[in-house]
Design an enzyme around this catalytic site. Structure first.
Site, PDB file in Angstrom:
ATOM      1  N   HIS A 195       0.830  -1.205   0.000  1.00 23.03           N
ATOM      2  CA  HIS A 195       0.000   0.000   0.000  1.00 23.03           C
ATOM      3  C   HIS A 195       0.869   1.262   0.000  1.00 23.03           C
ATOM      4  CE1 HIS A 195      -3.600   2.421   1.222  1.00 23.03           C
ATOM      5  NE2 HIS A 195      -2.638   3.195   1.716  1.00 23.03           N
ATOM      6  N   GLU A 196       1.748   1.343   0.989  1.00 21.35           N
ATOM      7  CA  GLU A 196       2.559   2.563   1.109  1.00 21.35           C
ATOM      8  C   GLU A 196       3.508   2.702  -0.079  1.00 21.35           C
ATOM      9  OE1 GLU A 196       1.531   4.670   3.039  1.00 21.35           O
ATOM     10  OE2 GLU A 196       0.295   3.383   4.307  1.00 21.35           O
ATOM     11  N   HIS A 220       1.673   4.486  -2.840  1.00 25.28           N
ATOM     12  CA  HIS A 220       1.795   5.954  -2.719  1.00 25.28           C
ATOM     13  C   HIS A 220       3.189   6.383  -3.191  1.00 25.28           C
ATOM     14  CE1 HIS A 220      -1.872   6.805  -0.537  1.00 25.28           C
ATOM     15  NE2 HIS A 220      -1.550   6.080   0.507  1.00 25.28           N
ATOM     16  N   HIS A 279       3.396   6.649  -6.867  1.00 22.48           N
ATOM     17  CA  HIS A 279       2.690   7.848  -7.323  1.00 22.48           C
ATOM     18  C   HIS A 279       3.607   9.071  -7.184  1.00 22.48           C
ATOM     19  CE1 HIS A 279      -1.474  10.081  -7.122  1.00 22.48           C
ATOM     20  NE2 HIS A 279      -0.967  10.097  -8.329  1.00 22.48           N
TER      21      HIS A 279
END
Ligand SMILES: [Zn+2]
Length: 722
Positions: free
Chosen positions: A506-507, A510, A513
């Site tokens: 998940h992290e 980010h 991105h």
């Protein structure tokens, strides 16, 4: 899977670094910490000369932050004044691009400051944070409410069609104008004064709400001196409860309240009277008619926000607050909630029937109530989906998950490679730094990870930026991931749960991105996207954790190197659909309450929160007696004081996007470079440089659909199937 962020990455134009603890903004005014003067000896004085302008953590001292932040604000105000007072007619270059170039010192220091105060704080840093938070908020207002500056922004906006701008510059013009207008720049002086008063009262009430809630949650703890009342808790849970009692100088055991309606210990407590007592403490924590009762506070907050929406020219507060979101309007968000409700509540109803059958089979002799749900659901879970963590963890060794899982997926999808750099200074010895290379060997970014729990670190997991990507400023991205995994004893491997594994993906999503950001302007770069989009890339990246080719590549026994047995892997997969009717319904109910409160017109009278809540749940078909909202209105911190006002739907909205996007990959050949590169080119590298709905649709080729979300949560079954 939903991941609640501790540092939600809300930033705005001009102040890329400013997300400093909103809660601290209301802290009592303090004398400024004794600060050194600011000059060339301060490590923030000039851009770092390290690779990627990485922060020189080996040179930064706690006492360097405050003088650099103060000097950074002063410098930006000077820069902004020069832009506002420029005698030349406004152009995008001398106004908006100049704004993009302003505040570089402030960004440099505040990004690093946010990092260390979140992940490695101490008393001195906290003092600086309390002192600077209100000053930074005032600094931002001073820029947005500068009327000469706004006149220039508006002039450019009004003639934008004739300026022949490239798409990113056009987006900057529209985005900046929207942010100024959203802040009230378009109002008359009289209305600006009204807005200021509303904002002040709102902020006072938000602070009062937080303080009442904190006291109410503390007072709502369940205490007992009878160990039988806590039958079902493990030894470790009992020890924690005894410790909580000691900390309060009480005899016996204390079970403190958590912020959600349901409480974790309700899963284990076999005494029904205790369960009911704990649930009542939770449900009524802020509705006892005492000093901690928040009902009058939230009723007034809702009214004030309605007034604010009207003052700014919108039918309600939500309409104002959603203008810069992907959903754009409350109608779109409400339609989305409505569309999910039937499948969620139908499944919750079937789950309730399963539980009632279990209660009856055990001759319970009662009807299922909310305080029974978790206890009996756990029995259903054990029977149908049981997962033994100790069996699983040896297959999830941290380094293998990182290099053979997280990095591997990024290599297969995007061609990235990673090289650890021991020569880049870090803020704490557990932090690791990797240089990230593109497929052709070009350096792309620096990525830091700080995975182990520490006492001076915020809870949860998050990603943020140390240096923001911008072609205008010639900066490549430097980003970091933080988590709170158990640190192993020296020499021992770090073995993770599957939740931890998911958190890493998940992290890192980010992180991608941020690292793929390829934009001109810093305020449109990377993760600086609306709330209802920001969790999309991260949640999307979670899907690769269970993608068979990736899973098989990292999930190997740390001693033997054996792959995880297929039936164990299948159990992990199956457990994802457990209790999803309940889980989705409670979130939808909270999202519906948020939206109903924030679409009240300014003409509406002061509401009675209990009546309002009951009617709102009826109206949205989310009033299930055994499935209360995840947060009751009177203790819904997200929407009253944590910046999620008219924004709680965003978690599910992002989930719709990530499941939908993953479905697209599955339909187009799965984990291939072609698919990855297309996604990177059309979405992950674009930041906020175009309308996000258009960006998403251009990539997907159609409107987003809720069907993949329902499928991922296991809610797409045919009637009658289990
Ligand atoms: Zn996230």
């Amino acid at each position: 899977m939903m991941q609640l962020e501790t540092n939600w990455m809300k930033r705005t134009i001009l102040t890329t670094g400013i997300s400093i603890a909103l809660g601290a903004a209301a802290a009592a005014a303090q004398a400024p910490p004794a600060g050194a003067s600011f000059g060339p000896s301060n490590p923030f004085y000039a851009p770092s000369t390290l690779p990627f302008q990485a922060p020189p953590f080996d040179k930064i001292k706690d006492s360097d932050y405050q003088p650099a932040i103060d000097a950074g604000m002063a410098q930006q105000i000077e820069e902004v004044e020069a832009i506002a007072n420029n005698p030349a007619p406004p152009t995008i270059e001398n106004t908006l691009v100049a704004l993009e170039r302003s505040g570089q010192l402030l960004d440099r220091v505040s990004l690093v400051f946010n990092c260390v105060t979140g992940a490695n704080t101490d008393d001195d840093l906290q003092k600086v944070q309390e002192y600077e938070a209100p000053r930074l908020a005032a600094h931002q207002d001073a820029i947005y409410l500068n009327s000469k500056l706004f006149a220039r922004v508006k002039a450019i906006y009004e003639k934008r069609a004739s300026l022949d701008l490239d798409p990113e510059s056009l987006r900057l013009v529209e985005y900046d104008y929207q942010q100024f207008v959203k802040a009230g720049a378009n109002l008359s002086d009289a209305d600006k004064a009204k807005l200021k008063k509303i904002n002040e009262e709102d902020s006072t009430l938000e602070n009062a709400f937080m303080n009442k809630l904190l006291a109410a949650a503390k007072a709502g703890a369940f205490s007992t001196t009878d160990p039988k009342a806590l039958a079902g808790l493990s030894e470790a849970q009992m020890a924690a409860a005894a410790q909580a009692a000691q900390a309060r100088k009480q005899q016996g055991w204390v079970v403190p309240l958590q912020n959600t309606t349901q409480q974790p210990d309700l899963t284990f407590l076999s005494d029904r009277a205790t369960r009911k007592a704990i649930f009542d403490n939770s449900w009524n924590r802020t509705e006892r008619g005492d000093a901690n009762d928040t009902r009058s506070t939230i009723a007034r907050l809702a009214q004030l926000r309605a007034e604010k929406g009207a003052l700014l020219g919108f039918p309600n507060f939500a309409a104002w607050n959603l203008t810069d979101q992907m959903a754009k309007t409350p109608e779109a968000a409400i339609h989305f909630i409505d569309a999910l409700a039937p499948a969620a509540t139908a499944r919750a109803g079937r789950e309730a029937n399963d539980i009632q059958a279990l209660i009856d089979a055990q001759r319970g002799g009662f009807t299922l109530e909310p305080w029974d749900w978790e206890f009996y659901a756990e029995q259903v879970r054990k029977a149908k989906y049981d997962l033994d963590e100790s069996e699983i963890k040896p297959y999830f060794e941290l380094n293998s998950v990182l290099e053979n899982g997280v990095f591997y997926a990024a290599h297969e999808l995007y061609g990235l490679t990673f090289k650890e750099r021991k020569d880049i200074p870090v803020y704490q010895q557990d932090v690791r730094v990797f240089q990230v290379f593109d497929a052709d060997g070009t350096p792309l970014a620096l990525w830091y990870c700080d995975y182990f729990k520490r006492d001076n670190k915020n809870g949860g997991a998050w990603m943020d930026t140390l240096v923001a990507q911008s072609k205008l400023l010639g900066q490549l991205p430097v980003v970091f991931n933080v988590a709170n995994f158990e640190k192993p004893a020296p020499g021992q491997p770090a073995l993770l749960s599957f939740d931890d594994v998911t958190t890493m993906f998940h992290e890192f999503g980010h992180g991608l991105h941020g690292m793929f950001a390829n934009t001109m302007y810093p305020s449109l770069s990377g993760t600086q996207v609306p709330r209802d989009f920001v969790e999309f890339p991260s949640q999307f990246n979670e899907h690769w954790a269970s993608y068979p080719a990736v899973f098989a590549h990292y999930a190997k026994h740390y001693k033997t190197g054996e792959p995880m047995p297929a039936e164990l892997a299948a159990k992990i997969e199956k457990s994802k659909t457990f209790n999803q009717g309940y889980d989705l319904t409670e979130i939808l109910a909270a999202a519906a309450l948020d939206m109903q409160w924030h679409i009240l017109p300014s003409s509406a009278p002061l509401q009675n929160p209990d009546t309002f809540e009951a009617q709102a749940l009826q109206k949205t078909h989310l009033a299930l007696s055994a499935v209360p909202p995840r947060y009751r209105s009177s203790y819904f911190l997200h929407i009253w004081a944590n910046g999620y006002d008219a924004g709680y739907y965003a978690y599910l909205w992002s989930e719709m996007l990530d499941d939908d996007a993953f479905q697209w990959f599955e339909d187009h050949g799965g984990m291939t470079r072609a698919n990855g590169d297309r996604f990177r080119q059309m979405v992950l590298s674009r930041g906020n440089t175009e309308d996000l709905e258009k960006m998403y649709k251009a990539w997907l080729g159609r409107e987003p659909s809720i069907e993949p979300l329902l499928k991922a949560r296991g809610l797409k079954e045919t009637e009658g199937a289990k």
